[in-house]
Design an enzyme around this catalytic site. Sequence first.
Site: not given
Ligand code: FES
Length: 140
Positions: A34, A36, A59, A103
Amino acid sequence: MLYSEIVMDHFMNPRNVGTLDDADGIGEVGNAKCGDIMRIYLKIDNDTITDVKFETFGCGSAIASSSMATEMIKGKPLADALTLTNKAVAEALDGLPAHKLHCSVLAEEAIKDAIKNYYDTHNIEYDPAQFKESGHSHEH
Ligand code: FES
């Protein structure tokens, strides 16, 4: 509802956001899929986490997870923080949707990475097995 009230609260009003200039340990992890990123800053005194801040570029679930995780380790001995699992974080949030569980893994890993960084930068010996991958890979 998709998210619990606790998740929404920690997402809307995250605790411990920011950085610590005089951090004793800094951890950073990312999720390759993702994209992140989460950073954890620890102030450590006498093997106890006296202060903790986080920055999460990610997110809502990652923000809520880091907020909750920092609350759970603040004021606690390092040994306790090392045993914090993403499962415990998700449970404290009253659950996360299954596809959002990864996450909370970021929070667990970022805390471990920050403690490892503290040990490494302060020449403190430790058992590397403590920092083995928790079984979740960074990719999904
Ligand atoms: Fe990437 Fe939640 S979608 S940490």
